[in-house]
Each structure stands twice: as C-alpha cells, then as structure tokens.
Design an enzyme around this catalytic site. Structure first.
Site, PDB file in Angstrom:
ATOM      1  CE1 TYR A 155      -3.968   2.312   0.721  1.00 20.37           C
ATOM      2  CE2 TYR A 155      -2.519   3.179   2.359  1.00 20.37           C
ATOM      3  CZ  TYR A 155      -3.520   3.199   1.572  1.00 20.37           C
ATOM      4  OH  TYR A 155      -4.549   4.296   1.825  1.00 20.37           O
ATOM      5  CE  LYS A 159      -3.612   4.946  -1.694  1.00 18.32           C
ATOM      6  NZ  LYS A 159      -4.486   5.266  -2.761  1.00 18.32           N
TER       7      LYS A 159
END
Length: 251
Positions: A155, A159
């Site tokens: 993640y 991002k």
C-alpha cells in the site's frame, strides 16, 4: 453550500463508500454532475438513488479500475452521457496489513494494480478530455507515502507512486491548463480502516505512529472537503502538491 461545481462534470472512483462516497456527495451537492464509479453495485446504486432523491444529477458505473478496458469504457461513458469531463477524482483503493516478509506476490500485485496502476489508467483515459476542458485531477495518496507505516509495504509503495505520478502530470501538462494534486489522508474513519487488525506478533506500540495529535479520528467528509477544494477553481494556483488531512499525525 456553495456551487463551485455548477456546470462541471466529475468522475469519482471508489464512490460506493468512505472518502469516495463523501466526495461524490460533496461535488454533486455543489452543483456538479457526477459519475460514481466502484465495483460494489448495491452500495453504488444506493448512493445514486440518494442523490437523485435530493434532486441531484448522478449516475453509477461499475468498474474495476485495474481493468484497462473497463476504465476506457467508463471514461467514454461519462463523456457520452454528459458531453465533457472537468474533474477526475481517483479514490478507489484497497489496503492490507501484513508483515512485509509475509506479503504474498498476488496480494502485492493486486494492491498495486488497484491503487497505482488503476489511478494511472484512469488518468490516461481521461487526459484527452481533461485537456480539452482545462480540467483537474485529484488523486488519493496517503500519509503512508510520506512517513513509515508498519505492515503496509504494498500500500505504501503504491501510494508513493501515486504522489510521483501526480507531480509528473502537473509538470507535464501545466501549460495546457491541467492541474493535478494529491490528498494524503490519515486517521480518517472509513470502511477500509474499520477492518484494521494487527498482524500476529505485531508491536502494538507502532500503532501510535498512526494516531492524530488529539487522538480523535475524523469522518471521510474531512478528506472529501480537501478533495473538493483542490478540484475547484478556488485552488486555481495549486498544482503538483499534496495536502495532508491527518490531524497533525505527521507534523
């Protein structure tokens, strides 16, 4: 409420819940015509009905943003329905908390496919229309891209990629009238964070790194307000930046 999006057309991904839903509601209530995009059909239909009951214009579109054909069909459908495209908000995302040494290849690939590649594909498909309208892109990054977040390797990597992609778009297309910015939420209550569980054997003290200064998590409307601001003409001189909405977590 102001009408900053009167006459504007917006596509919002991840619109079935959380920050995506709050963003679609915000833009529609400020006068925008909104295509609400997600893979959760019942929740998406509920959102569109709610907005229609308020006298607002919104349509639903089922789309897995990691599917290149579905992405192109979604953007084509929005332009066919509304005639143009002014705002793209890429909010669809998935999250998993796992010790990095235990992350499976298929989980890594899926998280990057949705959070990063999906954002890129939506931008790529929308760019010709956004350049024609001198429109704007707001991408969903995270505080996980700005500071170390335990158990979120895939993640966080995705991002971080979203931040770099957004800056690239801002620089590459600024002279053609396009703006691109990111929002980095943290300590925001969403369904995605409601399923948070520490991995087995995790050091609970590391959770303190994810807490806002006042210890209070806020609702998704706080992030939606920042997204709507960046997408509006009020942010006409803001381009290529990221706005933290984290209660001072990374101050």
């Amino acid at each position: 409420m102001s009408k900053r999006f009167e006459g504007k057309v917006a596509v919002v991904t991840g619109a079935a819940s959380g920050i995506g839903r709050a963003t679609a509601e915000r833009i529609a209530r400020e006068g925008g015509r909104v295509m609400c995009v997600d893979v959760q059909a019942p929740a998406l239909a509920d959102l569109v009905k709610q907005l229609a009951d308020e006298g607002l214009e919104a349509i639903d579109q089922i789309c897995d943003v990691s599917d290149v054909a579905a992405v192109q069909a979604t953007i084509d459908g929005a332009v066919a329905r509304f005639g143009s495209l002014d705002v793209l908000c890429n909010i669809a995302g998935i999250l998993q908390f796992t010790h990095t040494h235990e992350v499976k290849d298929e989980d890594w690939d899926r998280i990057l496919a949705v959070n990063l590649t999906g954002t890129f594909r939506m931008c790529r498909a929308a760019l010709p229309h956004l350049l024609a309208s001198r429109g704007t892109i707001v991408n969903m990054s995270s505080t996980a891209a700005l500071g170390g977040h335990p158990w979120t390797a895939a993640y966080s990597a995705a991002k971080g990629g979203v931040l770099s992609l957004t800056r690239t778009l801002a620089v590459e297309y600024a002279k053609r009238g396009l703006r691109a910015n990111s929002v980095c939420p943290g300590s925001v209550k969403t369904p995605m964070h409601d399923v948070f569980e520490l991995p087995e054997g995790a050091d609970g003290k590391l959770v303190r790194r994810l807490m806002p200064l006042d210890g209070e998590f806020r609702g998704p409307e706080t992030a939606a307000a920042a997204i709507a601001f960046l997408a509006s003409d009020e942010a006409a001189h803001i381009n290529g930046t990221e706005l933290r909405v984290d209660g001072g977590m990374l101050a």
